[in-house]
Write an enzyme that holds these catalytic residues in place. Structure first.
Site, PDB file in Angstrom:
ATOM      1  N   GLU A 115       0.850  -1.196   0.000  1.00 44.88           N
ATOM      2  CA  GLU A 115       0.000   0.000   0.000  1.00 44.88           C
ATOM      3  C   GLU A 115       0.881   1.240   0.000  1.00 44.88           C
ATOM      4  OE1 GLU A 115      -1.681   0.990   3.970  1.00 44.88           O
ATOM      5  OE2 GLU A 115      -0.738  -0.893   4.586  1.00 44.88           O
ATOM      6  N   LYS A 117       2.449   4.539   1.353  1.00 44.99           N
ATOM      7  CA  LYS A 117       2.643   5.036   2.716  1.00 44.99           C
ATOM      8  C   LYS A 117       2.355   6.520   2.711  1.00 44.99           C
ATOM      9  CE  LYS A 117       5.953   5.136   6.514  1.00 44.99           C
ATOM     10  NZ  LYS A 117       6.069   6.597   6.664  1.00 44.99           N
ATOM     11  N   ASP A 119       1.908  10.356   3.773  1.00 47.21           N
ATOM     12  CA  ASP A 119       2.684  11.262   4.605  1.00 47.21           C
ATOM     13  C   ASP A 119       1.708  12.161   5.350  1.00 47.21           C
ATOM     14  OD1 ASP A 119       4.923  12.239   5.689  1.00 47.21           O
ATOM     15  OD2 ASP A 119       5.627  13.313   3.915  1.00 47.21           O
ATOM     16  N   TYR A 224      -7.291   7.537   5.476  1.00 48.84           N
ATOM     17  CA  TYR A 224      -7.326   6.143   5.033  1.00 48.84           C
ATOM     18  C   TYR A 224      -6.981   5.263   6.233  1.00 48.84           C
ATOM     19  CZ  TYR A 224      -7.629   7.079  -0.004  1.00 48.84           C
ATOM     20  OH  TYR A 224      -8.047   7.456  -1.248  1.00 48.84           O
ATOM     21  N   LYS A 315      11.114   3.253   1.432  1.00 44.29           N
ATOM     22  CA  LYS A 315      11.057   4.705   1.275  1.00 44.29           C
ATOM     23  C   LYS A 315      11.420   5.164  -0.136  1.00 44.29           C
ATOM     24  CE  LYS A 315      10.045   6.287   5.421  1.00 44.29           C
ATOM     25  NZ  LYS A 315      10.859   7.366   5.870  1.00 44.29           N
ATOM     26  N   CYS A 409      22.052  46.847 -11.312  1.00 49.88           N
ATOM     27  CA  CYS A 409      21.927  45.569 -12.001  1.00 49.88           C
ATOM     28  C   CYS A 409      23.221  44.762 -11.897  1.00 49.88           C
ATOM     29  CB  CYS A 409      21.579  45.830 -13.473  1.00 49.88           C
ATOM     30  SG  CYS A 409      21.631  44.343 -14.480  1.00 49.88           S
ATOM     31  N   CYS A 412      24.734  44.770 -15.694  1.00 51.02           N
ATOM     32  CA  CYS A 412      25.177  45.977 -16.409  1.00 51.02           C
ATOM     33  C   CYS A 412      25.392  47.170 -15.495  1.00 51.02           C
ATOM     34  CB  CYS A 412      24.180  46.329 -17.503  1.00 51.02           C
ATOM     35  SG  CYS A 412      22.634  46.994 -16.844  1.00 51.02           S
ATOM     36  N   CYS A 427      15.751  46.113 -13.866  1.00 53.96           N
ATOM     37  CA  CYS A 427      16.960  46.789 -14.318  1.00 53.96           C
ATOM     38  C   CYS A 427      16.555  47.827 -15.361  1.00 53.96           C
ATOM     39  CB  CYS A 427      17.912  45.772 -14.940  1.00 53.96           C
ATOM     40  SG  CYS A 427      19.181  46.514 -15.978  1.00 53.96           S
ATOM     41  N   CYS A 433      22.001  46.445 -21.114  1.00 52.07           N
ATOM     42  CA  CYS A 433      22.237  45.310 -20.218  1.00 52.07           C
ATOM     43  C   CYS A 433      22.407  44.023 -21.023  1.00 52.07           C
ATOM     44  CB  CYS A 433      21.053  45.175 -19.259  1.00 52.07           C
ATOM     45  SG  CYS A 433      21.197  43.776 -18.141  1.00 52.07           S
TER      46      CYS A 433
HETATM   47  O1  JCF Z   1       0.395   5.183   5.433  1.00 50.70           O
HETATM   48  C1  JCF Z   1       1.113   5.110   6.415  1.00 50.70           C
HETATM   49  N1  JCF Z   1       1.813   6.155   6.781  1.00 50.70           N
HETATM   50  C2  JCF Z   1       1.192   3.848   7.215  1.00 50.70           C
HETATM   51  C3  JCF Z   1       1.869   3.810   8.422  1.00 50.70           C
HETATM   52  C4  JCF Z   1       0.558   2.709   6.725  1.00 50.70           C
HETATM   53  C5  JCF Z   1       0.632   1.533   7.446  1.00 50.70           C
HETATM   54  O2  JCF Z   1       0.022   0.436   6.976  1.00 50.70           O
HETATM   55  C6  JCF Z   1       1.315   1.455   8.693  1.00 50.70           C
HETATM   56  C7  JCF Z   1       1.929   2.629   9.167  1.00 50.70           C
HETATM   57  C8  JCF Z   1       2.594   2.539  10.395  1.00 50.70           C
HETATM   58  C9  JCF Z   1       2.602   1.348  11.088  1.00 50.70           C
HETATM   59  N2  JCF Z   1       1.330   0.297   9.391  1.00 50.70           N
HETATM   60  C10 JCF Z   1       1.972   0.242  10.564  1.00 50.70           C
HETATM   61  C11 JCF Z   1       1.979  -1.027  11.288  1.00 50.70           C
END
Ligand code: JCF
Length: 673
Positions: A115, A117, A119, A224, A315, A409, A412, A427, A433
């Protein structure tokens, strides 16, 4: 509804509104108009106001927020919230699967869920008998802060569970601000003179940290869900994938990108596919999460310190990094705009090494308060040019001084002036220039201006750098020997360029005026001025009043024209161009009506409806126009009837104006007596 007791009507409205809310915010498939939803909500609000004894914190009416808190209370998680280990490369991912296989004593590939991740901010939601009872931040994993009031305002989070829910359920997920909402929120903040958020993650965090939940209710937050922390008195899913499917039936929003994958190789393919689509997703992600799908295997694998052995985060390259700002320099653009640029100690961010970042203008410099020597956060998301989002103030060195706009400037040394009360600086050097001169010369030679074929941008830059070109008039005194010394210029290409320069001497007043590159004097304005004044002298000596009388010329353009012609350097360049042989046919205004189209060349093509081509030709010629059989860059306009063929293509390629039969009739009507 006087015949229905208030209590049951309230219950009915609450249930229906929960349902419609779910359709709208979770499934994105509303089945009633917004206005109907609003009517139901208003009815509920009014009934609730008449029956305070029926108050329910989970009523759909409570999404707007509740009374302000003094502080957030600390709460203990029923089950600790874990963090995730990381991998950064395909090799580390393969090693991750191998470690799991060794522990499980099996060498068959492992089934994972993959899935994105997100932020955002990790939270826990607790439900009892299907009712939302508490939301908490992750905190240190054991204790977090109670943010129930804020979470209630997030429309995609259910306050009542649907379907066959368990007696007690604690789920985890990520609250985030979708990108569109983030951009809109920041634009609004800037309009109100407030500080924008640095990135969507900070925006989500800041929104959840509000003690006044009515403010949180205004923020475009979403969530989510990604796992179950605790489940009692109900179904027991057997795998992560099943668990997510089950959570969906209870009304939670689940990321549609979640898939099952077998073995590290498939996981890596998913990683690459998502990385390629990263910039098209409507939210920010910082990697991929892989989880062993089978709950029994998860159980066998267990935990190490605070992270599960059965999951890891893969990551992506970071989109934000810290680096040192070496200096703020100023660049001179096309029209003399002087803009600040940050020179950075090279840093790898968003997948590339960045050593410059735009600062836009002095307002941005002031807003960020960037100073040379500062440590800054650089962000490069997608294909966007690198930005400085923040100064790390704690790392500022003593004596770091504010950035001031340059007085002269950097190219120039002409004076730099501020544009009205805008944050823009300019300028005043004009064609003196070098930075502006390159741009001005490129424009001068361009197709719709003097149309010097073969005199491209690179060649112009080289000639300016070599000192061969100071102004446009220098073009007309260039010698073969000057050009032969340049890179990649053989005798053939030199001859071609010289003959194109020679050919450009014969031009029109409109083209010449446009070629001068006067600010905001485009092709149309230039042609209108030429037609109205007839000669260059008349334009140069026109006062503001005469200029403003021209269609298309407002105060700004009039001012630009007056300033341009008042500048001695510009006057010298124009004089030199004319002395070098640049010429055009003046337009005889005395003859207007008789010879109004003198100096213009038209080409006719295709079938005209109301007259023959020959008739059209005679009427144009009667007004002094030339009518030619072929389109060239000197053609004033192509008149295209039905079934126009290759001439139309050629006109479009050369950038020649194309008129319809209707436009031809309008032209004739204007000048025929
Ligand atoms: O989307 C995320 N940042 C995310 C963080 C998704 C996950 O399934 C996670 C998590 C942090 C810990 N699952 C765990 C166990």
């Amino acid at each position: 509804m006087p015949d229905i007791p208030a209590a049951s009507r309230i219950a009915e409205l609450r249930e229906q509104l929960h349902q419609h809310n779910h359709l709208y915010y979770v499934l994105d498939t509303p089945d009633i108009p917004d206005a109907e939803y609003d009517r139901m909500l208003r009815e509920l609000q009014s009934l609730e106001a008449q029956h305070p004894e029926m108050f329910d914190p989970n009523s759909p009416s409570q999404r707007v927020g509740s009374p302000i808190l003094d502080k957030f209370t600390s709460v203990e998680h029923l089950v600790p919230m874990l963090s995730l280990d990381n991998v950064f490369t395909e090799d580390e991912l393969t090693a991750f699967e191998q470690r799991l296989q060794e522990r499980l004593g099996s060498d068959s590939p492992i089934v994972f869920t993959c899935e994105p991740k997100l932020d955002g901010i990790a939270v826990s939601l607790l439900y009892e008998q299907g009712n939302f009872v508490r939301a908490a931040t992750r905190g240190d994993g054991r204790r977090g802060e109670d943010i129930s009031a804020n979470v209630r305002t997030i429309a995609s989070i259910p306050l009542k569970l649907m379907g066959s829910y368990p007696q007690r359920l604690e789920i985890r997920g990520e609250i985030f601000m979708p990108l569109q909402g983030f951009y809109e929120f920041n634009a609004q903040a800037e309009r109100n003179g407030e500080k924008p958020f640095v990135n969507p993650r900070n925006a989500a965090a800041g929104s959840l940290r509000q003690l006044d939940s009515t403010l949180t209710a205004q923020r475009p937050l979403d969530m989510y869900c990604y796992s179950i922390g605790l489940i009692e008195g109900g179904e027991q899913p057997n795998s992560q994938f099943e668990a997510l499917a089950y959570l969906k039936t209870l009304g939670f929003k689940i990321n549609p990108e979640v898939v099952r994958a077998t073995g590290a190789e498939q996981c890596f393919a998913y990683y690459q596919a998502l990385q390629a689509r990263r910039d098209q997703l409507p939210y920010e992600i910082d990697g991929i999460v892989y989880k062993v799908d089978d709950f029994r295997l998860q159980q066998t694998l267990g935990f190490v310190s605070r992270a599960p052995r059965w999951a890891t985060a893969h990551k992506f390259p970071a989109q934000e990094e810290m680096t040192e700002l070496l200096a703020v320099e100023f660049q001179v653009g096309r029209t003399g705009a002087v803009t600040p640029v940050a020179r950075l100690a090279p840093v790898f961010v968003g997948g590339v090494t960045v050593s410059n970042a735009t600062l836009h203008n002095m307002d941005e410099v002031d807003r960020l308060d960037v100073r040379a020597g500062d440590t800054v956060v650089v962000r490069r998301a997608g294909d966007v040019i690198p930005q400085i989002v923040q100064v790390v103030k704690g790392k500022r060195k003593k004596g770091a001084r504010k950035v001031k706009p340059p007085a002269v400037c950097p190219v120039c040394e002409s004076a730099v002036v501020r544009e009205g009360d805008a944050a823009a600086y300019r300028c005043t050097g004009g064609l003196v220039c070098a930075a502006q001169r390159k741009q001005a010369l490129k424009h001068f030679a361009s197709r719709r201006a003097m149309d010097i074929d073969g005199l491209g941008d690179k060649l112009i830059e080289q000639m300016v750098d070599e000192g061969l070109l100071r102004s446009a008039s220098d073009l007309y005194t260039l010698q073969e020997a000057d050009l032969l010394n340049l890179d990649r210029m053989g005798s053939k290409s030199v001859a071609n360029v010289l003959s194109a320069i020679e050919a450009s001497k014969k031009t029109s007043l409109g083209r010449f005026l446009y070629a001068l590159g006067i600010r905001e004097v485009g092709e149309t304005t230039a042609n209108t001025l030429a037609a109205q004044f007839g000669t260059l002298d008349a334009i140069v000596s026109a006062d503001a009043e005469a200029l403003l009388a021209v269609d298309d010329v407002g105060p700004v353009v009039a001012q630009n024209l007056l300033e341009f012609f008042a500048n001695k350097d510009n006057a010298r360049v124009i004089q030199a161009l004319i002395e070098a042989g640049v010429h055009w046919q003046d337009i005889d205004l005395a003859d207007r009506g008789g010879q109004a189209l003198a100096g213009n060349t038209y080409v006719l093509t295709g079938t005209l409806e109301g007259m023959s081509r020959d008739q059209a030709k005679q009427r144009l010629q009667a007004l002094g126009a030339k009518v030619s059989g072929s389109v060239s860059s000197k053609t004033t306009a192509l008149i295209a009837g039905e079934k126009a063929g290759s001439k139309l293509g050629k006109a479009e390629k050369l950038g020649v104006t194309v008129l319809s039969e209707e436009q031809l009739l309008a032209l004739l009507a204007e000048y025929e007596g």
